[in-house]
Design an enzyme around this catalytic site. Structure first.
Site, PDB file in Angstrom:
ATOM      1  N   GLU A  25     -40.859 -21.952   1.837  1.00  0.00           N
ATOM      2  CA  GLU A  25     -41.887 -21.242   2.618  1.00  0.00           C
ATOM      3  C   GLU A  25     -42.944 -22.194   3.187  1.00  0.00           C
ATOM      4  OE1 GLU A  25     -45.344 -19.554   0.985  1.00  0.00           O
ATOM      5  OE2 GLU A  25     -44.566 -19.568  -1.071  1.00  0.00           O
ATOM      6  N   LYS A 159     -48.324 -15.809 -11.460  1.00  0.00           N
ATOM      7  CA  LYS A 159     -49.605 -16.444 -11.736  1.00  0.00           C
ATOM      8  C   LYS A 159     -50.583 -15.415 -12.259  1.00  0.00           C
ATOM      9  CE  LYS A 159     -50.844 -19.930  -9.085  1.00  0.00           C
ATOM     10  NZ  LYS A 159     -51.131 -20.581  -7.802  1.00  0.00           N
TER      11      LYS A 159
HETATM   12  N1  PSU Z   1     -49.077 -17.733  -5.081  1.00  0.00           N
HETATM   13  C1  PSU Z   1     -49.176 -19.047  -5.304  1.00  0.00           C
HETATM   14  N2  PSU Z   1     -49.173 -19.902  -4.241  1.00  0.00           N
HETATM   15  C2  PSU Z   1     -49.042 -19.454  -2.957  1.00  0.00           C
HETATM   16  C3  PSU Z   1     -48.910 -18.032  -2.741  1.00  0.00           C
HETATM   17  C4  PSU Z   1     -48.940 -17.224  -3.828  1.00  0.00           C
HETATM   18  O1  PSU Z   1     -49.293 -19.470  -6.429  1.00  0.00           O
HETATM   19  O2  PSU Z   1     -49.050 -20.253  -2.020  1.00  0.00           O
HETATM   20  C5  PSU Z   1     -48.704 -17.533  -1.344  1.00  0.00           C
HETATM   21  C6  PSU Z   1     -47.223 -17.228  -1.083  1.00  0.00           C
HETATM   22  O3  PSU Z   1     -46.921 -17.556   0.253  1.00  0.00           O
HETATM   23  C7  PSU Z   1     -47.157 -15.721  -1.271  1.00  0.00           C
HETATM   24  C8  PSU Z   1     -48.490 -15.309  -0.720  1.00  0.00           C
HETATM   25  O4  PSU Z   1     -46.082 -15.111  -0.592  1.00  0.00           O
HETATM   26  O5  PSU Z   1     -49.392 -16.288  -1.176  1.00  0.00           O
HETATM   27  C9  PSU Z   1     -48.892 -13.929  -1.171  1.00  0.00           C
HETATM   28  O6  PSU Z   1     -49.981 -13.494  -0.430  1.00  0.00           O
HETATM   29  P1  PSU Z   1     -50.446 -11.968  -0.541  1.00  0.00           P
HETATM   30  O7  PSU Z   1     -50.914 -11.801  -1.955  1.00  0.00           O
HETATM   31  O8  PSU Z   1     -51.552 -11.837   0.467  1.00  0.00           O
HETATM   32  O9  PSU Z   1     -49.262 -11.129  -0.197  1.00  0.00           O
END
Ligand code: PSU
Ligand code: MN
Length: 302
Positions: A25, A159
């Site tokens: 990603e 996390k």
């Molecule tokens: N968690 C991490 N590192 C990240 C992300 C999440 O530890 O970089 C990023 C990923 O791209 C994930 C996104 O898909 O954040 C999720 O964002 P949201 O909670 O806004 O959907």
């Protein structure tokens, strides 16, 4: 082929020859880590995939196209530029039709990987059900996407900026298998433990590849969450990280951070307040995930 899809020659050739390909990603590059560590890490992760016998395909939106396989210069741009969109599913039509730079989240990366028929995707951590979601309804589109798109996701667990228990419940509701490699505890990114047992356990990449093939042969739609615990030497003690997470959540509340800004805000806050220790752990675990992802991709084509 979908007119919005642009596959690099190397990745296209690998797919055509049925070689193992691993999707990566780009939100983690643009919004998950500071420059220049983000670029160094993205390139190092691609190298780990190669060293383990697979072809890396970093995914992002450029010039109105869903690009599968980026050049080193493109990765540098995504790490450096300030005006890169964080693109989840709902943002895709806007960013593509407006020709903007889009860094793709787990959800958007999965969708594009699936368009290219890539089955294995490696990241650090997925989005999930946020703490306090019973009031905020903040649940990442990563989870709904995992419920419907046939791309497996390798991560280091969930996390603890998220509500791990609620995230596991949501994954169960969506019919998404959660399998941890090599241990009974479900890992929580920085830590090998989370306080939760893993719903499923397998001990080899081959076993996981076999389970993926079985799931999709049964016509069960959707992802499999593959949790790969961080190595002991790279762990950040849970009690230590929890303190920083609580402070980050308080700071986010005071600053009134909402919507798509929440996750990047928390990640940045924690990285800044742990003297980079969490960042080093993050880099170590994603490389380890890349190795496992490449091994599973190898087993899938064997
Ligand atoms: N968690 C991490 N590192 C990240 C992300 C999440 O530890 O970089 C990023 C990923 O791209 C994930 C996104 O898909 O954040 C999720 O964002 P949201 O909670 O806004 O959907
Ligand atoms: Mn959200």
């Amino acid at each position: 082929m979908n007119p919005f899809l642009k596959i690099s020659p190397e990745v296209a050739q690998a797919l055509q020859q049925n070689k193992p390909v691993v999707a990566l990603e780009s939100t983690i590059i643009s919004h998950g880590m500071p420059y220049p560590k983000n670029v160094e890490t993205a390139l190092a992760v691609e190298q780990v995939v190669r060293d383990n016998g697979a072809i890396p395909a970093t995914i992002a939106i450029i010039n109105g196209k869903c690009c599968v396989g980026l050049s080193a210069e493109e990765i540098e741009t995504f790490g450096k530029e300030k005006n890169v969109w964080k693109v989840s599913l709902r943002d895709m039509p806007y960013v593509i039709s407006q020709n903007l730079y889009g860094a793709t989240t787990v959800a958007a990366t999965m969708r594009i990987a699936s368009m290219a028929e890539i089955k294995i995707f490696v990241t650090g951590g997925i989005g999930g059900v946020h703490r306090g979601a019973e009031n905020s309804l903040d649940i990442s589109a990563d989870l709904t996407e995992m419920g419907q798109t046939n791309v497996a996701v390798v991560s280091a667990g969930v996390k603890s900026i998220l509500d791990i228990g609620l995230t596991l419940e949501y994954l169960e509701t969506k019919g998404i298998p959660v399998v941890t490699i090599g241990q009974d505890a479900f890992p929580s990114f920085y830590s090998r433990q989370s306080g939760f047992e893993t719903p499923l356990r397998l001990d080899t990449a081959k076993g996981i590849a076999n389970m993926l093939q079985t799931k999709w042969a049964l016509n069960l739609q959707g992802s499999v969450m593959i949790a790969n615990p961080i190595a002991e030497k790279d762990e950040v003690p849970q009690a230590e990280i929890e303190q920083h997470i609580l402070q980050a959540l308080t700071a986010a509340g005071i600053a009134g951070v909402k919507g798509k800004e929440v996750t990047p805000f928390l990640l940045q806050y924690i990285a800044q307040h742990t003297n980079g220790e969490s960042l080093e752990a993050n880099i170590a675990l994603i490389k380890q995930n890349a190795k496992l992802g490449a091994e599973i991709a190898m087993s899938m084509v064997a």
